[in-house]
Design a protein around this motif. Structure first.
Motif, PDB file in Angstrom:
ATOM      1  N   GLU A  67       0.869  -1.181   0.000  1.00  0.00           N
ATOM      2  CA  GLU A  67       0.000   0.000   0.000  1.00  0.00           C
ATOM      3  C   GLU A  67       0.904   1.228   0.000  1.00  0.00           C
ATOM      4  O   GLU A  67       1.469   1.585   1.025  1.00  0.00           O
ATOM      5  CB  GLU A  67      -0.881   0.025   1.245  1.00  0.00           C
ATOM      6  CG  GLU A  67      -1.856  -1.114   1.352  1.00  0.00           C
ATOM      7  CD  GLU A  67      -2.689  -1.009   2.608  1.00  0.00           C
ATOM      8  OE1 GLU A  67      -3.035   0.113   3.008  1.00  0.00           O
ATOM      9  OE2 GLU A  67      -2.977  -2.049   3.179  1.00  0.00           O
ATOM     10  N   SER A  68       1.040   1.867  -1.144  1.00  0.00           N
ATOM     11  CA  SER A  68       2.015   2.948  -1.273  1.00  0.00           C
ATOM     12  C   SER A  68       1.700   4.159  -0.407  1.00  0.00           C
ATOM     13  O   SER A  68       2.580   4.932  -0.081  1.00  0.00           O
ATOM     14  CB  SER A  68       2.131   3.376  -2.732  1.00  0.00           C
ATOM     15  OG  SER A  68       0.897   3.878  -3.182  1.00  0.00           O
ATOM     16  N   ARG A  69       0.456   4.321  -0.005  1.00  0.00           N
ATOM     17  CA  ARG A  69       0.109   5.470   0.820  1.00  0.00           C
ATOM     18  C   ARG A  69       0.592   5.281   2.267  1.00  0.00           C
ATOM     19  O   ARG A  69       1.048   6.214   2.909  1.00  0.00           O
ATOM     20  CB  ARG A  69      -1.402   5.666   0.797  1.00  0.00           C
ATOM     21  CG  ARG A  69      -1.844   7.003   1.347  1.00  0.00           C
ATOM     22  CD  ARG A  69      -3.330   7.089   1.415  1.00  0.00           C
ATOM     23  NE  ARG A  69      -3.606   6.550   2.720  1.00  0.00           N
ATOM     24  CZ  ARG A  69      -4.594   5.759   3.088  1.00  0.00           C
ATOM     25  NH1 ARG A  69      -5.449   5.401   2.324  1.00  0.00           N
ATOM     26  NH2 ARG A  69      -4.757   5.309   4.283  1.00  0.00           N
ATOM     27  N   LEU A  70       0.521   4.066   2.775  1.00  0.00           N
ATOM     28  CA  LEU A  70       0.877   3.805   4.162  1.00  0.00           C
ATOM     29  C   LEU A  70       2.305   3.281   4.343  1.00  0.00           C
ATOM     30  O   LEU A  70       2.960   3.580   5.327  1.00  0.00           O
ATOM     31  CB  LEU A  70      -0.104   2.798   4.771  1.00  0.00           C
ATOM     32  CG  LEU A  70      -1.568   3.227   4.802  1.00  0.00           C
ATOM     33  CD1 LEU A  70      -2.436   2.079   5.295  1.00  0.00           C
ATOM     34  CD2 LEU A  70      -1.736   4.438   5.693  1.00  0.00           C
ATOM     35  N   TYR A  71       2.752   2.448   3.401  1.00  0.00           N
ATOM     36  CA  TYR A  71       4.063   1.803   3.528  1.00  0.00           C
ATOM     37  C   TYR A  71       4.802   1.926   2.210  1.00  0.00           C
ATOM     38  O   TYR A  71       4.250   1.659   1.153  1.00  0.00           O
ATOM     39  CB  TYR A  71       3.897   0.321   3.882  1.00  0.00           C
ATOM     40  CG  TYR A  71       3.080   0.097   5.126  1.00  0.00           C
ATOM     41  CD1 TYR A  71       3.636   0.292   6.383  1.00  0.00           C
ATOM     42  CD2 TYR A  71       1.747  -0.279   5.046  1.00  0.00           C
ATOM     43  CE1 TYR A  71       2.887   0.104   7.523  1.00  0.00           C
ATOM     44  CE2 TYR A  71       0.986  -0.473   6.190  1.00  0.00           C
ATOM     45  CZ  TYR A  71       1.563  -0.281   7.420  1.00  0.00           C
ATOM     46  OH  TYR A  71       0.817  -0.457   8.550  1.00  0.00           O
ATOM     47  N   LYS A  72       6.069   2.319   2.273  1.00  0.00           N
ATOM     48  CA  LYS A  72       6.860   2.458   1.052  1.00  0.00           C
ATOM     49  C   LYS A  72       7.909   1.359   0.955  1.00  0.00           C
ATOM     50  O   LYS A  72       7.812   0.482   0.119  1.00  0.00           O
ATOM     51  CB  LYS A  72       7.499   3.838   0.979  1.00  0.00           C
ATOM     52  CG  LYS A  72       6.474   4.932   0.786  1.00  0.00           C
ATOM     53  CD  LYS A  72       7.122   6.248   0.518  1.00  0.00           C
ATOM     54  CE  LYS A  72       6.031   7.286   0.275  1.00  0.00           C
ATOM     55  NZ  LYS A  72       6.579   8.580   0.021  1.00  0.00           N
ATOM     56  N   TYR A  73       8.945   1.398   1.820  1.00  0.00           N
ATOM     57  CA  TYR A  73       9.994   0.395   1.723  1.00  0.00           C
ATOM     58  C   TYR A  73      10.892   0.388   2.946  1.00  0.00           C
ATOM     59  O   TYR A  73      10.978   1.369   3.690  1.00  0.00           O
ATOM     60  CB  TYR A  73      10.847   0.601   0.464  1.00  0.00           C
ATOM     61  CG  TYR A  73      11.173   2.049   0.190  1.00  0.00           C
ATOM     62  CD1 TYR A  73      12.195   2.700   0.849  1.00  0.00           C
ATOM     63  CD2 TYR A  73      10.440   2.765  -0.750  1.00  0.00           C
ATOM     64  CE1 TYR A  73      12.476   4.022   0.598  1.00  0.00           C
ATOM     65  CE2 TYR A  73      10.715   4.085  -1.018  1.00  0.00           C
ATOM     66  CZ  TYR A  73      11.738   4.712  -0.340  1.00  0.00           C
ATOM     67  OH  TYR A  73      12.012   6.022  -0.586  1.00  0.00           O
ATOM     68  N   LEU A  74      11.560  -0.746   3.142  1.00  0.00           N
ATOM     69  CA  LEU A  74      12.578  -0.943   4.163  1.00  0.00           C
ATOM     70  C   LEU A  74      13.721  -1.714   3.511  1.00  0.00           C
ATOM     71  O   LEU A  74      13.520  -2.415   2.521  1.00  0.00           O
ATOM     72  CB  LEU A  74      12.039  -1.760   5.341  1.00  0.00           C
ATOM     73  CG  LEU A  74      10.892  -1.171   6.138  1.00  0.00           C
ATOM     74  CD1 LEU A  74      10.384  -2.196   7.153  1.00  0.00           C
ATOM     75  CD2 LEU A  74      11.324   0.088   6.848  1.00  0.00           C
ATOM     76  N   LEU A  75      14.908  -1.624   4.081  1.00  0.00           N
ATOM     77  CA  LEU A  75      16.071  -2.354   3.592  1.00  0.00           C
ATOM     78  C   LEU A  75      16.648  -3.203   4.715  1.00  0.00           C
ATOM     79  O   LEU A  75      16.725  -2.749   5.859  1.00  0.00           O
ATOM     80  CB  LEU A  75      17.147  -1.384   3.091  1.00  0.00           C
ATOM     81  CG  LEU A  75      16.708  -0.348   2.059  1.00  0.00           C
ATOM     82  CD1 LEU A  75      17.817   0.655   1.831  1.00  0.00           C
ATOM     83  CD2 LEU A  75      16.317  -1.027   0.777  1.00  0.00           C
ATOM     84  N   ILE A  76      17.060  -4.423   4.382  1.00  0.00           N
ATOM     85  CA  ILE A  76      17.674  -5.313   5.363  1.00  0.00           C
ATOM     86  C   ILE A  76      18.941  -5.885   4.754  1.00  0.00           C
ATOM     87  O   ILE A  76      18.928  -6.407   3.640  1.00  0.00           O
ATOM     88  CB  ILE A  76      16.724  -6.457   5.767  1.00  0.00           C
ATOM     89  CG1 ILE A  76      15.457  -5.894   6.400  1.00  0.00           C
ATOM     90  CG2 ILE A  76      17.425  -7.424   6.720  1.00  0.00           C
ATOM     91  CD1 ILE A  76      14.420  -6.943   6.755  1.00  0.00           C
TER      92      ILE A  76
END
Length: 138
Positions: A67-76
């Motif tokens: 859901e691009s409005r609430l969550y964009k991205y994370l990196l691990i």
């Protein structure tokens, strides 16, 4: 400015092991959703997991928000929190990059706690606090 949390491990782990733990989290939340009768898995883990490689051969996971409005991205990624220090313990780095939402930051905290508990590790949170999930007494 990017924010990072570090999960300091007692042993070296691979990116595949981290991905397996994330798959286990998705599976558990989907089973919980089945019991509750709603799509809990998409609310508990609103990301798709993609494995990426940089030009210099480093591997990392990109968690892209559904859901691009609430969550964009994370990196691990896997490494150590201090560059050049050979005595630094192996660690998992979770990065909340610039442009991430408040939802990403909250989910990053949840994922960090889950991974630290799964690997029985020491968690250094984004705000500098430390949570111990590892056995500290022999």
């Amino acid at each position: 400015m990017n924010k990072s949390a570090y999960i300091k491990l007692a042993r070296q782990v691979s990116l595949d092991e981290v991905k397996e733990k994330l798959d286990h989290l998705i599976e558990d939340t989907s089973r919980t959703g089945e019991q509750l009768g709603w799509d809990y898995a998409s609310a508990a883990f609103p990301y798709s997991v993609e494995e990426k490689t940089t030009s210099d051969g480093n591997h990392w996971l990109l968690l892209r928000g559904k859901e691009s409005r609430l969550y964009k991205y994370l990196l691990i990624g896997i490494g150590s929190d201090t560059e050049g220090d050979a005595a630094a313990p192996p660690s998992i780095q979770v990065v909340v990059p610039d442009g991430a939402t408040h939802g990403d930051h909250a989910k990053a905290n949840e994922i960090c706690r889950f991974l630290a508990k799964s690997f029985a590790a020491e968690l250094h949170l984004f705000n500098g606090r430390i949570m111990y999930y590892n056995p500290r007494k022999p």
